[in-house]
Every structure is written in structure tokens, then in C-alpha cells.
Design a protein around this motif. Structure first.
Motif, PDB file in Angstrom:
ATOM      1  N   UNK A   1       0.839  -1.194   0.000  1.00  0.00           N
ATOM      2  CA  UNK A   1       0.000   0.000   0.000  1.00  0.00           C
ATOM      3  C   UNK A   1       0.878   1.249   0.000  1.00  0.00           C
ATOM      4  N   UNK A   2       0.264   2.360  -0.356  1.00  0.00           N
ATOM      5  CA  UNK A   2       0.900   3.681  -0.270  1.00  0.00           C
ATOM      6  C   UNK A   2       2.035   3.903  -1.257  1.00  0.00           C
TER       7      UNK A   2
ATOM      8  N   UNK B   1      -2.323   3.970  -9.719  1.00  0.00           N
ATOM      9  CA  UNK B   1      -3.062   4.300  -8.505  1.00  0.00           C
ATOM     10  C   UNK B   1      -2.235   3.941  -7.283  1.00  0.00           C
ATOM     11  N   UNK B   2      -2.662   4.439  -6.139  1.00  0.00           N
ATOM     12  CA  UNK B   2      -2.018   4.127  -4.858  1.00  0.00           C
ATOM     13  C   UNK B   2      -3.029   3.372  -4.006  1.00  0.00           C
ATOM     14  N   UNK B   3      -2.707   2.142  -3.659  1.00  0.00           N
ATOM     15  CA  UNK B   3      -3.626   1.305  -2.875  1.00  0.00           C
ATOM     16  C   UNK B   3      -3.646   1.748  -1.415  1.00  0.00           C
ATOM     17  N   UNK B   4      -4.835   1.678  -0.824  1.00  0.00           N
ATOM     18  CA  UNK B   4      -4.980   1.988   0.594  1.00  0.00           C
ATOM     19  C   UNK B   4      -4.755   0.724   1.425  1.00  0.00           C
ATOM     20  N   UNK B   5      -4.139   0.834   2.574  1.00  0.00           N
ATOM     21  CA  UNK B   5      -3.890  -0.351   3.413  1.00  0.00           C
ATOM     22  C   UNK B   5      -5.170  -1.100   3.743  1.00  0.00           C
ATOM     23  N   UNK B   6      -5.146  -2.426   3.553  1.00  0.00           N
ATOM     24  CA  UNK B   6      -6.279  -3.266   3.905  1.00  0.00           C
ATOM     25  C   UNK B   6      -7.418  -3.264   2.908  1.00  0.00           C
ATOM     26  N   UNK B   7      -7.280  -2.554   1.793  1.00  0.00           N
ATOM     27  CA  UNK B   7      -8.357  -2.490   0.806  1.00  0.00           C
ATOM     28  C   UNK B   7      -8.137  -3.516  -0.304  1.00  0.00           C
ATOM     29  N   UNK B   8      -9.228  -3.877  -0.989  1.00  0.00           N
ATOM     30  CA  UNK B   8      -9.184  -4.829  -2.098  1.00  0.00           C
ATOM     31  C   UNK B   8      -9.575  -4.125  -3.400  1.00  0.00           C
ATOM     32  N   UNK B   9      -8.986  -4.587  -4.504  1.00  0.00           N
ATOM     33  CA  UNK B   9      -9.240  -3.988  -5.808  1.00  0.00           C
ATOM     34  C   UNK B   9      -9.335  -5.084  -6.865  1.00  0.00           C
ATOM     35  N   UNK B  10      -9.897  -4.732  -8.026  1.00  0.00           N
ATOM     36  CA  UNK B  10      -9.828  -5.620  -9.177  1.00  0.00           C
ATOM     37  C   UNK B  10      -9.694  -4.766 -10.437  1.00  0.00           C
ATOM     38  N   UNK B  11      -8.906  -5.282 -11.382  1.00  0.00           N
ATOM     39  CA  UNK B  11      -8.683  -4.608 -12.657  1.00  0.00           C
ATOM     40  C   UNK B  11      -9.326  -5.440 -13.750  1.00  0.00           C
ATOM     41  N   UNK B  12     -10.256  -4.846 -14.482  1.00  0.00           N
ATOM     42  CA  UNK B  12     -10.978  -5.567 -15.527  1.00  0.00           C
ATOM     43  C   UNK B  12     -10.839  -4.840 -16.851  1.00  0.00           C
TER      44      UNK B  12
END
Length: 202
Positions: A120-121, A159-170
Motif C-alpha cells: 500500500x501507499x 493508482x495508490x492502494x490503501x492499506x487493507x483495501x481490495x481492488x480488481x482490474x478488468x
């Protein structure tokens, strides 16, 4: 002679103590390194890919360039081609994209996903591509017609991911086009499209 024996005897006792001290220091150093890595803020991401249409991710972490892909290496493309590709999950909640994955399958291309832990970050860059095929059709006059399917490369999405968050790229399109969309995945499987994501050149 007695003094020498005492010194030798003490040395034989000191050596194991020194070795134990060195091993203890090494163990503590390794444990500290592992604890540091575990304490580093992390997030998770799911990448979708298939034969001809991979999704790629890259970022720099602790001085190293990390590259990951879904469908962009030989094994991923080959298993997608044969419809043998298997999903790889680390626990990101299922979304509506997973429920409709079969709609994206083609005769020589099966959609699948891989999930990754990411730091993250720090900036994470994602892109996808479409690799057009070349087909040769024989004619009745002993000739052939060669058709080159167009290929493309999407813009890079950072992008910058936030700690503990989930993402998906489609993929932004189910057809032979390029474009990648990033969604944040919530605990109930619902998603929110991310806004203000930087896009650069190819």
C-alpha cells in the motif's frame, strides 16, 4: 602446563558460547526482517486475463521492480487457449465480474483471474493489451489470403492502494479493444469505480 590446560579448557567453553551468540544475532535479525515485512501496509488486487488479452501490473518496492501478469506469460496464455486456466485466489470477495466471467470466453480464449498481495501507499501501474492473430486462408486458385487482426496497448493506469483495501482490474471492453478499469472491492462483493486515476501514455 597447568595454565595452558586451563586456557585451552576455557577456550573450548568459550567457542560454543560465541557460536550461540552469533546464531542468536542472526536469528533475531531474520525475525526482525520478517516482522518488518509483515508490518508493512498491504492491499490486495485481482487481475483478469486471457489468451490474446493479458492484464499487466508493475511497481517498485524496496528498490526492486515487480512485474505480475494474468494471461501475459506463455503458461497463462496456453492454459487459457485450451480452456484449462484456473483462478488463483487469496480471499478477495467475489464480485459480479466473477459471476459473468463465462460471457467473456471465446473459442480459443478463457477468462481467468489471479489475486496478489501488493504494498500500500506506493504507485501501482496497470495496463492491458490485445494481441491480434494472423490467419491464412487458402483460396481455390492455390493462393492464400492473409488477415492480420489489429493489436493494441491500453494507456497505463496508476493508482495508490490503501492499506487493507481490495481492488480488481478488468478490461473496459469485451471485444478486441484495449482499456482497463480499476474497481475497489468491498467486503460484500460490491464494487466502486475509482476516480481521479492517473493515465499516461503507452
Amino acid at each position: 602446563m597447568r595454565v595452558n590446560r586451563i586456557i585451552k579448557s576455557n577456550l573450548s567453553l568459550i567457542k560454543p558460547l560465541i557460536m550461540c551468540a552469533i546464531l542468536s544475532l542472526n536469528y533475531n535479525y531474520v525475525m526482525a526482517q520478517e516482522a518488518s515485512s509483515e508490518m508493512a501496509p498491504q492491499a490486495r488486487i485481482r487481475l483478469y486475463g486471457q489468451n490474446q488479452k493479458p492484464t499487466n501490473m508493475r511497481y517498485r518496492y524496496e528498490g526492486h521492480l515487480v512485474k505480475e501478469t494474468a494471461g501475459g506469460n506463455l503458461s497463462g496464455a496456453f492454459t487459457s487457449l485450451l480452456h484449462m486456466a484456473r483462478n488463483s485466489s487469496i480471499g478477495i470477495p467475489a464480485t459480479s465480474t466473477i459471476e459473468t466471467m463465462k460471457q467473456h470466453n471465446h473459442y480459443l480464449s478463457k477468462l481467468f483471474y489471479r489475486e496478489f498481495t501488493i504494498p500500500a501507499n506506493i504507485p501501482i501501474t496497470i495496463s492491458n493489451a490485445y494481441m491480434g492473430l494472423t490467419t491464412v486462408n487458402n483460396t481455390h486458385q492455390n493462393g492464400s489470403v492473409i488477415y492480420n487482426e489489429p493489436s493494441c496497448q491500453s494507456d497505463k493506469l496508476t493508482f495508490v492502494a490503501k492499506p487493507g483495501h481490495d481492488y480488481e482490474a478488468i478490461a473496459s471492453s469485451a471485444s478486441a479493444q484495449c482499456g482497463v478499469t480499476l474497481l475497489e472491492v468491498h467486503a460484500d462483493g460490491s464494487t466502486t469505480p475509482l476516480v481521479n486515476v492517473q493515465a499516461g501514455g503507452n
